[in-house]
Enzyme design. Structure first.
Site, PDB file in Angstrom:
ATOM      1  N   CYS A   1       0.905  17.268 -12.391  1.00  0.00           N
ATOM      2  CA  CYS A   1       2.131  17.554 -11.633  1.00  0.00           C
ATOM      3  C   CYS A   1       3.174  18.280 -12.471  1.00  0.00           C
ATOM      4  O   CYS A   1       4.131  18.838 -11.926  1.00  0.00           O
ATOM      5  CB  CYS A   1       2.709  16.263 -11.063  1.00  0.00           C
TER       6      CYS A   1
ATOM      7  N   HIS B   1       9.708  17.539  -9.031  1.00  0.00           N
ATOM      8  CA  HIS B   1       8.341  17.439  -8.499  1.00  0.00           C
ATOM      9  C   HIS B   1       8.388  16.536  -7.268  1.00  0.00           C
ATOM     10  O   HIS B   1       9.024  15.481  -7.277  1.00  0.00           O
ATOM     11  CB  HIS B   1       7.418  16.863  -9.566  1.00  0.00           C
TER      12      HIS B   1
ATOM     13  N   ASN C   1       2.597  15.419  -1.700  1.00  0.00           N
ATOM     14  CA  ASN C   1       2.620  15.743  -3.134  1.00  0.00           C
ATOM     15  C   ASN C   1       1.570  16.829  -3.392  1.00  0.00           C
ATOM     16  O   ASN C   1       0.370  16.556  -3.325  1.00  0.00           O
ATOM     17  CB  ASN C   1       2.300  14.467  -3.912  1.00  0.00           C
TER      18      ASN C   1
HETATM   19  N1  ACO Z   1      -1.712   2.441   4.183  1.00  0.00           N
HETATM   20  C1  ACO Z   1      -1.575   1.126   4.372  1.00  0.00           C
HETATM   21  N2  ACO Z   1      -1.683   0.216   3.376  1.00  0.00           N
HETATM   22  C2  ACO Z   1      -1.895   0.686   2.146  1.00  0.00           C
HETATM   23  C3  ACO Z   1      -2.052   2.049   1.876  1.00  0.00           C
HETATM   24  C4  ACO Z   1      -1.946   2.941   2.955  1.00  0.00           C
HETATM   25  N3  ACO Z   1      -2.082   4.261   2.782  1.00  0.00           N
HETATM   26  N4  ACO Z   1      -2.273   2.205   0.553  1.00  0.00           N
HETATM   27  C5  ACO Z   1      -2.263   0.985   0.015  1.00  0.00           C
HETATM   28  N5  ACO Z   1      -2.058   0.075   0.968  1.00  0.00           N
HETATM   29  C6  ACO Z   1      -1.973  -1.372   0.819  1.00  0.00           C
HETATM   30  C7  ACO Z   1      -2.717  -1.878  -0.384  1.00  0.00           C
HETATM   31  O1  ACO Z   1      -4.050  -2.094  -0.095  1.00  0.00           O
HETATM   32  C8  ACO Z   1      -1.984  -3.154  -0.677  1.00  0.00           C
HETATM   33  O2  ACO Z   1      -2.433  -4.126   0.195  1.00  0.00           O
HETATM   34  P1  ACO Z   1      -2.495  -5.682  -0.258  1.00  0.00           P
HETATM   35  O3  ACO Z   1      -1.078  -6.091  -0.542  1.00  0.00           O
HETATM   36  O4  ACO Z   1      -3.067  -6.362   0.934  1.00  0.00           O
HETATM   37  O5  ACO Z   1      -3.361  -5.713  -1.463  1.00  0.00           O
HETATM   38  C9  ACO Z   1      -0.584  -2.807  -0.293  1.00  0.00           C
HETATM   39  O6  ACO Z   1      -0.644  -1.706   0.614  1.00  0.00           O
HETATM   40  C10 ACO Z   1       0.211  -2.370  -1.475  1.00  0.00           C
HETATM   41  O7  ACO Z   1       1.477  -2.398  -1.020  1.00  0.00           O
HETATM   42  P2  ACO Z   1       2.631  -2.368  -2.005  1.00  0.00           P
HETATM   43  O8  ACO Z   1       2.323  -3.049  -3.280  1.00  0.00           O
HETATM   44  O9  ACO Z   1       3.797  -2.865  -1.264  1.00  0.00           O
HETATM   45  O10 ACO Z   1       2.705  -0.828  -2.295  1.00  0.00           O
HETATM   46  P3  ACO Z   1       3.884  -0.197  -3.014  1.00  0.00           P
HETATM   47  O11 ACO Z   1       5.165  -0.603  -2.393  1.00  0.00           O
HETATM   48  O12 ACO Z   1       3.705  -0.344  -4.478  1.00  0.00           O
HETATM   49  O13 ACO Z   1       3.691   1.293  -2.627  1.00  0.00           O
HETATM   50  C11 ACO Z   1       3.042   3.347  -3.601  1.00  0.00           C
HETATM   51  C12 ACO Z   1       2.566   1.994  -3.108  1.00  0.00           C
HETATM   52  C13 ACO Z   1       3.596   4.156  -2.437  1.00  0.00           C
HETATM   53  C14 ACO Z   1       1.854   4.064  -4.169  1.00  0.00           C
HETATM   54  C15 ACO Z   1       4.136   3.093  -4.662  1.00  0.00           C
HETATM   55  O14 ACO Z   1       3.644   2.287  -5.697  1.00  0.00           O
HETATM   56  C16 ACO Z   1       4.663   4.353  -5.220  1.00  0.00           C
HETATM   57  O15 ACO Z   1       5.460   4.998  -4.607  1.00  0.00           O
HETATM   58  N6  ACO Z   1       4.231   4.708  -6.443  1.00  0.00           N
HETATM   59  C17 ACO Z   1       4.483   5.994  -6.993  1.00  0.00           C
HETATM   60  C18 ACO Z   1       3.228   6.733  -6.827  1.00  0.00           C
HETATM   61  C19 ACO Z   1       3.421   8.170  -6.524  1.00  0.00           C
HETATM   62  O16 ACO Z   1       4.397   8.643  -6.010  1.00  0.00           O
HETATM   63  N7  ACO Z   1       2.382   8.891  -6.880  1.00  0.00           N
HETATM   64  C20 ACO Z   1       2.370  10.259  -6.675  1.00  0.00           C
HETATM   65  C21 ACO Z   1       1.419  10.873  -7.594  1.00  0.00           C
HETATM   66  S1  ACO Z   1       1.959  10.790  -9.215  1.00  0.00           S
HETATM   67  C22 ACO Z   1       3.051  11.948  -9.353  1.00  0.00           C
HETATM   68  O17 ACO Z   1       3.002  12.939  -8.719  1.00  0.00           O
HETATM   69  C23 ACO Z   1       4.116  11.718 -10.282  1.00  0.00           C
END
Ligand code: ACO
Length: 332
Positions: free
Chosen positions: A113, A259, A289
């Site tokens: 990224c 980004h 993204n």
């Molecule tokens: N739809 C529904 N449920 C989902 C999905 C989805 N697409 N993906 C994961 N889940 C579930 C998981 O299985 C998990 O379920 P469980 O609790 O039963 O095990 C649960 O959702 C996880 O939920 P949270 O822990 O509440 O997720 P979180 O609030 O941490 O959000 C996210 C996840 C969006 C990935 C967050 O951690 C985040 O924003 N991280 C930053 C990641 C990012 O932006 N990456 C981009 C690429 S890196 C970059 O470009 C810099």
């Protein structure tokens, strides 16, 4: 020493729009989950017969047209990408051939990224030394070809999209253009955001056994919480580094183009910096993204929307796999 100036910009995204509701038909997810966690409403996916080079070529043609340069003027191509058409050579080689460029320097740069800001910085150094005069710098991704589009891969699949953005850089004066760039990497956490295969490590080599036993090695994996925690620290750091290097305050900046990973990351960074969130441009709602393509696409859209005027200071800021992070301060 003279700065490089951006003479032309262009972007291209695939025509196939994939909404959150479309995703919920092929995996267990929902519009509510995706929007609440990321702010993303829809993204673009390449079709089966499209790849990163197709997007890069179209974006480059637009940047070349706006810069009003001819292909024979271009003497350097740098492409930030982690989803090149082929394992090797890079998209840069395809651009050289397809755009009818002379047999010039052309290479890809794999900084995820942060790939576009890294590529911009590399091109800027070459222009500053006088080694090259006209650089085409591209961020291009067709990464949805690699993601697991089932419930198993939903944590990644809902966040990413495809696209490309390009700029033409030329030598300018000492008062405007690319004022500074800062690049960083800390590889100790690389496994928090990575795709293992195909690679030269034993478990990632392409052979029938590896593919059958470890199919998930050939798709990206992310620890979302760790990515979030690191991003919200590194973005403010590297933006402040750009400001300090140029004796600027955030009030001098017309627009930060971060980004486009996640709206919650952008909001958290604005809050940590005590800056109104509208100082940060965001279009990830429509594209998700797009990794190395996200900053040049956002730059084009911000410019087209009249959010960047001559003389404005803008800051490009990136964070991604590696972890890598980077910034560029630009006087437009
Ligand atoms: N739809 C529904 N449920 C989902 C999905 C989805 N697409 N993906 C994961 N889940 C579930 C998981 O299985 C998990 O379920 P469980 O609790 O039963 O095990 C649960 O959702 C996880 O939920 P949270 O822990 O509440 O997720 P979180 O609030 O941490 O959000 C996210 C996840 C969006 C990935 C967050 O951690 C985040 O924003 N991280 C930053 C990641 C990012 O932006 N990456 C981009 C690429 S890196 C970059 O470009 C810099």
């Amino acid at each position: 020493m003279n700065n490089s100036i951006i003479k032309g910009i262009g972007y291209h995204v695939p025509s196939q729009v994939v909404t959150n509701d479309d995703l919920s038909k092929i995996m267990d997810t929902s519009d509510e989950w995706i929007q609440t966690r990321s702010g993303i409403k829809e993204r673009r996916w390449v079709k089966e017969d499209e790849a990163a080079s197709h997007l890069a070529i179209e974006a480059s043609k637009k940047a070349i047209m706006m810069a009003n340069v001819s292909p024979e003027d271009i003497d350097l191509v740098v492409v930030g990408t982690i989803s090149s058409d082929y394992f090797f050579p890079g998209v840069s080689a395809q651009l050289q051939a397809e755009l009818g460029l002379d047999k010039i320097a052309a290479f890809d740069l794999k900084a995820a990224c942060s790939g576009f800001v890294y590529s911009l910085s590399v091109a800027d150094q070459f222009l500053k030394t006088g080694m090259y005069k006209t650089a085409l710098v591209v961020g291009a991704e067709a990464q949805t070809k690699f993601i697991n589009k089932s419930t198993e891969g939903r944590d990644i699949a809902v966040l990413f999209g495809d696209g490309a953005g390009a700029v033409i850089l030329e030598p300018g004066d000492s008062h405007s253009g690319v004022l500074s760039t800062h690049l960083h990497c800390d590889g100790k956490d690389l496994k928090y955001l990575w795709m293992e295969g195909p690679g030269s490590s034993g478990a990632c080599q392409i052979n029938i056994d590896n593919i059958q036993q470890n199919p998930s090695h050939y798709e990206p994996h992310m620890n979302g919480k760790k990515v979030f925690q690191n991003a919200v620290v590194r973005f403010p750091e590297v933006i402040q580094e750009a400001l300090d290097a140029n004796d600027l305050s955030i009030d001098d900046v017309a627009l930060v183009i971060p980004h486009q990973a996640n709206l919650r990351i952008i909001q958290a960074v604005a809050k940590r910096m005590n800056v109104p969130v509208d100082k940060f441009y965001a279009n990830l709602q429509r594209y998700g993204n797009t990794t190395a393509a996200s900053i040049p696409i956002a730059l084009c859209e911000a410019y087209n929307e009249g959010k960047i005027s001559k003389g404005d200071i803008i800051i490009l800021a990136a964070f991604g796999a590696g972890f890598t992070w980077a910034s560029a301060a630009i006087k437009w």
